[in-house]
Design a protein around this motif. Structure first.
Motif, PDB file in Angstrom:
ATOM      1  N   LEU A 268       0.827  -1.210   0.000  1.00 15.49           N
ATOM      2  CA  LEU A 268       0.000   0.000   0.000  1.00 15.49           C
ATOM      3  C   LEU A 268       0.858   1.256   0.000  1.00 15.49           C
ATOM      4  O   LEU A 268       0.329   2.365  -0.113  1.00 15.49           O
ATOM      5  CB  LEU A 268      -0.929   0.006   1.213  1.00 15.49           C
ATOM      6  N   SER A 269       2.164   1.072   0.183  1.00 17.11           N
ATOM      7  CA  SER A 269       3.121   2.177   0.175  1.00 17.11           C
ATOM      8  C   SER A 269       4.482   1.555  -0.115  1.00 17.11           C
ATOM      9  O   SER A 269       4.588   0.336  -0.252  1.00 17.11           O
ATOM     10  CB  SER A 269       3.139   2.872   1.545  1.00 17.11           C
ATOM     11  N   ASP A 270       5.514   2.386  -0.200  1.00 17.86           N
ATOM     12  CA  ASP A 270       6.859   1.809  -0.274  1.00 17.86           C
ATOM     13  C   ASP A 270       7.014   0.955   0.978  1.00 17.86           C
ATOM     14  O   ASP A 270       6.522   1.313   2.059  1.00 17.86           O
ATOM     15  CB  ASP A 270       7.917   2.898  -0.323  1.00 17.86           C
ATOM     16  N   LEU A 271       7.680  -0.175   0.828  1.00 20.58           N
ATOM     17  CA  LEU A 271       7.666  -1.172   1.881  1.00 20.58           C
ATOM     18  C   LEU A 271       9.058  -1.737   2.091  1.00 20.58           C
ATOM     19  O   LEU A 271       9.778  -2.005   1.130  1.00 20.58           O
ATOM     20  CB  LEU A 271       6.712  -2.298   1.450  1.00 20.58           C
ATOM     21  N   GLU A 272       9.454  -1.890   3.344  1.00 20.06           N
ATOM     22  CA  GLU A 272      10.707  -2.540   3.692  1.00 20.06           C
ATOM     23  C   GLU A 272      10.385  -3.658   4.674  1.00 20.06           C
ATOM     24  O   GLU A 272       9.755  -3.431   5.700  1.00 20.06           O
ATOM     25  CB  GLU A 272      11.680  -1.543   4.319  1.00 20.06           C
ATOM     26  N   VAL A 273      10.784  -4.879   4.310  1.00 18.23           N
ATOM     27  CA  VAL A 273      10.488  -6.045   5.138  1.00 18.23           C
ATOM     28  C   VAL A 273      11.737  -6.888   5.317  1.00 18.23           C
ATOM     29  O   VAL A 273      12.703  -6.758   4.569  1.00 18.23           O
ATOM     30  CB  VAL A 273       9.362  -6.909   4.514  1.00 18.23           C
ATOM     31  N   GLU A 274      11.686  -7.755   6.326  1.00 16.47           N
ATOM     32  CA  GLU A 274      12.790  -8.668   6.610  1.00 16.47           C
ATOM     33  C   GLU A 274      12.217 -10.082   6.722  1.00 16.47           C
ATOM     34  O   GLU A 274      11.241 -10.289   7.445  1.00 16.47           O
ATOM     35  CB  GLU A 274      13.446  -8.256   7.922  1.00 16.47           C
ATOM     36  N   THR A 275      12.807 -11.033   5.991  1.00  7.39           N
ATOM     37  CA  THR A 275      12.326 -12.411   6.068  1.00  7.39           C
ATOM     38  C   THR A 275      12.533 -12.947   7.473  1.00  7.39           C
ATOM     39  O   THR A 275      13.423 -12.510   8.189  1.00  7.39           O
ATOM     40  CB  THR A 275      13.032 -13.323   5.042  1.00  7.39           C
ATOM     41  N   GLN A 276      11.686 -13.894   7.840  1.00  6.33           N
ATOM     42  CA  GLN A 276      11.729 -14.491   9.168  1.00  6.33           C
ATOM     43  C   GLN A 276      11.923 -15.993   9.036  1.00  6.33           C
ATOM     44  O   GLN A 276      11.567 -16.582   8.024  1.00  6.33           O
ATOM     45  CB  GLN A 276      10.422 -14.223   9.917  1.00  6.33           C
ATOM     46  N   ASP A 277      12.450 -16.598  10.058  1.00  6.22           N
ATOM     47  CA  ASP A 277      12.565 -18.037  10.096  1.00  6.22           C
ATOM     48  C   ASP A 277      11.165 -18.602  10.335  1.00  6.22           C
ATOM     49  O   ASP A 277      10.461 -18.175  11.260  1.00  6.22           O
ATOM     50  CB  ASP A 277      13.510 -18.462  11.224  1.00  6.22           C
ATOM     51  N   GLU A 278      10.763 -19.555   9.494  1.00  3.50           N
ATOM     52  CA  GLU A 278       9.420 -20.109   9.596  1.00  3.50           C
ATOM     53  C   GLU A 278       9.144 -20.688  10.971  1.00  3.50           C
ATOM     54  O   GLU A 278       8.067 -20.490  11.539  1.00  3.50           O
ATOM     55  CB  GLU A 278       9.216 -21.185   8.528  1.00  3.50           C
ATOM     56  N   ASP A 279      10.122 -21.376  11.545  1.00  3.90           N
ATOM     57  CA  ASP A 279       9.933 -21.971  12.871  1.00  3.90           C
ATOM     58  C   ASP A 279       9.744 -20.908  13.950  1.00  3.90           C
ATOM     59  O   ASP A 279       8.965 -21.081  14.888  1.00  3.90           O
ATOM     60  CB  ASP A 279      11.104 -22.887  13.230  1.00  3.90           C
ATOM     61  N   GLU A 280      10.455 -19.777  13.816  1.00  2.97           N
ATOM     62  CA  GLU A 280      10.303 -18.672  14.775  1.00  2.97           C
ATOM     63  C   GLU A 280       8.881 -18.145  14.767  1.00  2.97           C
ATOM     64  O   GLU A 280       8.277 -17.927  15.811  1.00  2.97           O
ATOM     65  CB  GLU A 280      11.226 -17.510  14.383  1.00  2.97           C
TER      66      GLU A 280
END
Length: 182
Positions: A141-153
């Motif tokens: 919906l806007s410029d976006l900054e994300v960080e992948t996560q460990d699936e188990d976490e």
């Protein structure tokens, strides 16, 4: 659009009889209609390699910090396209499994920006409120900054309170007993 998909992998909504066209006898003809939320073509690549969109939908820069691979991906996504789908159309490899918002393989933590994810069933409303999202069913919906996560976490954050003594340990003896019953 007509796809030939080998059995048992079936991403289509309906199947017809087996098709005989040089494919193994366990192939089926699938017809898929994509009229849900994806309204624009994913992308059109010009001869100079630039990606452009033929849509009137606003586009946003998405930055994905891939912790597992140790790389940062930056790409542009229209507001009416799934982030994962658009990344793949630009040859960007991101983690995923189900593509339906039902697991946590593509889970990310939003560092900045806004994401819409009405089909994200794999994470609770509580985790969404804490900034977690699923790329496979997420729209920027806007410029976006994300960080992948460990699936188990992410799974632990969501369901850990139900396992009072911590993660369930593998019990080879119980597994051997269960396999013997079959």
């Amino acid at each position: 659009m007509e796809l030939v998909v080998p059995y048992p992998r079936n991403p289509c909504t309906s199947l017809s009889s087996p098709k005989r066209s040089g494919f193994p006898s366990n192939s089926f003809t699938c017809r898929r209609r994509t009229t849900a939320e994806l309204r624009t073509p994913v992308s059109v690549t010009s001869s100079n390699g630039n990606v452009s969109y033929s849509s009137s939908a606003p586009t946003h820069k998405v930055t994905v910090h891939d912790r597992k691979q140790g790389v940062i991906h930056e790409f542009v996504v229209p507001e009416d396209q799934y982030i994962l789908h658009t990344a793949e159309s630009q040859n960007i490899t991101l983690p995923f499994a189900c593509r339906h918002g039902c697991c946590t393989s593509c889970a990310v933590r939003v560092k900045s920006g806004e994401i819409r994810q009405p089909e994200a069933l794999g994470i609770s409303a509580e985790l969404k409120a804490k900034g977690y999202a699923l790329l496979c069913v997420g729209f920027p919906l806007s410029d976006l900054e994300v960080e992948t996560q460990d699936e188990d976490e992410v799974y632990w954050l969501q369901f850990g309170r139900y396992f009072a003594r911590g993660p369930v340990e593998r019990d080879d003896y119980a597994l051997e007993l269960a396999m013997g019953d079959e």
